[in-house]
Design an enzyme around this catalytic site. Sequence first.
Site, PDB file in Angstrom:
ATOM      1  N   ASP A  99      -1.391  60.158  40.871  1.00  0.00           N
ATOM      2  CA  ASP A  99      -0.603  61.098  40.082  1.00  0.00           C
ATOM      3  C   ASP A  99       0.618  60.450  39.465  1.00  0.00           C
ATOM      4  OD1 ASP A  99      -1.174  64.266  40.380  1.00  0.00           O
ATOM      5  OD2 ASP A  99      -1.986  63.182  42.091  1.00  0.00           O
ATOM      6  N   ASP A 201       0.515  64.897  36.361  1.00  0.00           N
ATOM      7  CA  ASP A 201       0.861  66.167  36.992  1.00  0.00           C
ATOM      8  C   ASP A 201       1.606  67.037  35.978  1.00  0.00           C
ATOM      9  OD1 ASP A 201       1.127  67.615  39.603  1.00  0.00           O
ATOM     10  OD2 ASP A 201       3.261  67.443  39.131  1.00  0.00           O
ATOM     11  N   GLU A 268      -3.021  67.413  33.714  1.00  0.00           N
ATOM     12  CA  GLU A 268      -3.160  68.745  34.315  1.00  0.00           C
ATOM     13  C   GLU A 268      -2.485  69.745  33.375  1.00  0.00           C
ATOM     14  OE1 GLU A 268      -1.651  71.372  38.146  1.00  0.00           O
ATOM     15  OE2 GLU A 268      -0.401  69.821  37.289  1.00  0.00           O
ATOM     16  N   HIS A 326      -6.786  70.660  45.079  1.00  0.00           N
ATOM     17  CA  HIS A 326      -5.907  70.982  46.207  1.00  0.00           C
ATOM     18  C   HIS A 326      -4.998  72.174  45.887  1.00  0.00           C
ATOM     19  CE1 HIS A 326      -3.458  68.609  43.508  1.00  0.00           C
ATOM     20  NE2 HIS A 326      -2.380  69.065  44.131  1.00  0.00           N
ATOM     21  N   ASP A 327      -5.077  72.689  44.657  1.00  0.00           N
ATOM     22  CA  ASP A 327      -4.204  73.806  44.272  1.00  0.00           C
ATOM     23  C   ASP A 327      -4.908  75.152  44.204  1.00  0.00           C
ATOM     24  OD1 ASP A 327      -1.935  72.221  43.949  1.00  0.00           O
ATOM     25  OD2 ASP A 327      -2.405  71.761  41.863  1.00  0.00           O
TER      26      ASP A 327
END
Length: 525
Positions: A99, A201, A268, A326-327
């Site tokens: 990231d 990110d 993202e 993971h979100d």
Amino acid sequence: MTRQDWWADAVGYEVYLPSFCDSDGDGWGDLPGVLSKLDYLHWLGVDLLWLTPFYRSPMHDHGYDISDYRDVDPRFGTLADLDRLIDEAHELGMRVISDLVVNHSSNEHPWFLMSRSSKDNPYRDHYLWRPGRGPGQPPNNWVATFGGPAWTYDEHTDEWYAHLFTPEQPDLDWGNPKVADEVESIMRFWLDRGLDGFRVDTAHYLAKHPDLPDNPRLPADRVRLIGGAVADWYHYDHQHDIGQPALHDIHRRWRMIADDHGAFLVGETHMLDPGALAGYLGRDGLHSYFYFGLIQAEVDAGGTEADLLRAAATASPALSWAQSSHDWSRAATRYGAARSLALTTLTIGLPGTPFLYQGDELGLVNGVVPADQAQDPLAKRGGNHEHNRDASRTPMPWRAEENLGFTSADKAWLPFGDRTPADTVEVQQQDPHSILNAHRRLLHVRRELPDLRRTEPTWLDTAPGLVAYQCGNTVVAANFGTAPAELDGDWLLRYSTVDRTEPGPLAPDEAVILERVARPSPPAS
Ligand code: GLC
């Protein structure tokens, strides 16, 4: 394939570091843990690893709050561990990205400590400081993704600083060219060290409107609560805090650095409109952006996901496909494992870069995490237990043991999530009909089918419920209807999610990859 676009032929895999594999018995995943599982990832057929942040961090957001951009956090290992992981992955033919988290740093980063120290410190303008509108009143009405105002008051200089996430994650001021210079030098540092790119990110955050105006509130009928943020966040039209025109220039400069290194940048962004997302790519934006349609769409048995995929693939050949991360709540929880695998099969053949999230290959549903053991700041701070992210972050189930073979400790940083033996890699590897082996066969078969992904798909007219596209001689089809359905034509079956050997009607939620059988030409009369 040129060195420059290797990602167009890669299948990615997200490793959520804290929960992948713990090598030193502290209940927290680490880089040597990932190293010990490289053979597994290679066996599975993964080409590209996305490691979530390994940088130094106080871990208020589990690594997404960075206090030193040029070092590995001791909880994850050392720089030498990272070098070794990258080298061994490269030897196995895998690339490694991580990231780039630069909308904000940690509040423990030396830049922020200096910035906070006085109004005339040279680092003051690395962050966004403003006087309040009145006593106890923040400078504007912006809200933080994880709850509360997007501003925190600091008595020391009698001003407020901005943070679109937690107060421990102060936002950098992207209006300050020195911030851009620092970040570019950090990117070069890692790319020179061997990293193959970055997952950017919050790629559509970064720049703010220079005047920091209030965001308008949305009328109730336009509010859509989709998780990943507290409800309050979705009550505003985020006109001024995210998605600013200045982003394009930031992305363009990063793209030049990445291209110099043959590296990949995937952003993202949470834009669900494929046209708008494709507009972000332009000619010189990041190489790819994640398409969140399959993550955020409401589940609809009528085939809505397939319509979304088709619209997104038509808008751009360079999107990255994912169903979980993971979100977000896990794909198998939202779709069921069979349908999720069918959707993966569809994305595997489309142009762009498909990603699996760790555990997707096992068909894992959300892990169980009691509210009093929550770790996610979204749950702890925002009180958002319904949409908390812990459920998708419980430890990876490697073996049918109490600690899942994830750690040698009795406890991990999150509960183990109530996994069963059938969820584990160990048990599924031994079962030829497991979801894991179905993923493995899929990842390997697509390497033998060069028409896929490199040829523009033609979407076929099919029976209701059936979705299919053709690339050259290859057809990928999935049945999202409730009854068996068949494609017309003569076919050679190359792959089926249900592991059968002959072509035939597709069962509900089955997907297949077929090759057209060439008919012999009629004899000359
Ligand atoms: C991204 C990350 C998420 C993190 C947030 C703030 O959305 O994926 O995990 O909390 O950024 O950095």
